[in-house]
Scaffold this active site. Structure first.
Site, mmCIF file in Angstrom:
data_model
loop_
_atom_site.group_PDB
_atom_site.id
_atom_site.type_symbol
_atom_site.label_atom_id
_atom_site.label_comp_id
_atom_site.label_asym_id
_atom_site.label_seq_id
_atom_site.Cartn_x
_atom_site.Cartn_y
_atom_site.Cartn_z
ATOM 1 C CB SER A 83 -20.765 -5.571 14.129
ATOM 2 O OG SER A 83 -20.155 -5.454 12.948
ATOM 3 C CG HIS A 135 -23.367 -8.744 16.014
ATOM 4 N ND1 HIS A 135 -23.183 -9.788 14.836
ATOM 5 C CD2 HIS A 135 -22.152 -8.143 15.574
ATOM 6 C CE1 HIS A 135 -22.234 -9.680 14.031
ATOM 7 N NE2 HIS A 135 -21.592 -8.653 14.306
#
Length: 226
Positions: A83, A135
């Site tokens: 991610s 992230h």
């Protein structure tokens, strides 16, 4: 098995986990979702800029996400997944749009759509079991790398060598050089400071007590300690 584990990275000097965790996933659904996202985001970028530059952004954005994750999550969790690298590609799409602003039409629609997608994905990261620090770290890294690696010429580049040098318009605009230099400096400082703090065993939460809410916001429906 290669997951991001703060204790193993810092105390056992297994620095390679900062990279290896990018290629691991917590299950089949996790893997499928990330690979579908990679297809959706990566194909356009790779077609336009080539697999080398996009591969560099992908890998180093994932690394940047791992560093930030390790600084803030420390020994409480382990982390796996691509991610951070995927958010890096989103960040590079945004900086590429800013860097090459003058060559695009429908600029407002493009940047609004991209910001909406980024905001939704970051908002999902405040739910439990998601590593939003990876992230955020990946997004910031990719955003800066986009300025460094994805600049396009803004004027027609004349290659007629018989013309005087002064008659050739500049290949890049001044603001592109400025953004390139600033982004490169921030990347160097950020990675050096982040790695130094990590391997000294520093806790990122000590200097930012509210930052834990960037990773998970508690509610009556879930606990952030799980």
């Amino acid at each position: 098995m290669g997951a991001l584990d703060w204790a193993k990275v810092v105390h056992q000097h297994q620095w390679w986990r900062l990279f290896s965790c990018i290629w691991l996933h917590a299950g089949l659904i996790h893997l499928i979702v990330n690979m579908m996202s990679l297809l959706f985001i990566g194909i356009r970028l790779e077609q336009q800029f080539g697999f080398v530059r996009i591969g560099i952004i992908y890998l180093l954005s994932g690394f940047g996400g791992s560093v930030l994750s390790a600084l803030f999550l420390r020994s409480h969790y382990i982390s796996v997944g691509a991610s951070g690298a995927l958010f890096g590609l989103l960040g590079s799409m945004l900086s590429e749009l800013i860097m090459n602003w003058t060559i695009y039409s429908n600029k407002a629609a493009a940047i609004t759509t991209l910001l909406f997608i980024i905001a939704i994905n970051l908002a999902i990261g405040i739910l439990p079991h998601a590593d939003n620090f990876a992230h955020i770290g990946g997004f910031v890294s990719g955003f800066l790398f986009g300025f460094v690696l994805l600049a396009r010429p803004q004027f027609g580049w004349m290659e007629r060598h018989e013309l005087p040098q002064t008659d050739q318009p500049p290949k890049y605009k001044t603001y592109q050089y400025a953004l390139w230099g600033a982004a490169l400096l921030l990347l160097l400082v950020g990675f050096v400071v982040g790695l130094a703090m990590l391997f000294k065993g520093k806790n990122g939460n000590d200097g930012c007590h509210w930052c834990r809410y960037l990773n998970c916001v508690p509610s009556s429906r879930w606990k952030c300690s799980t």
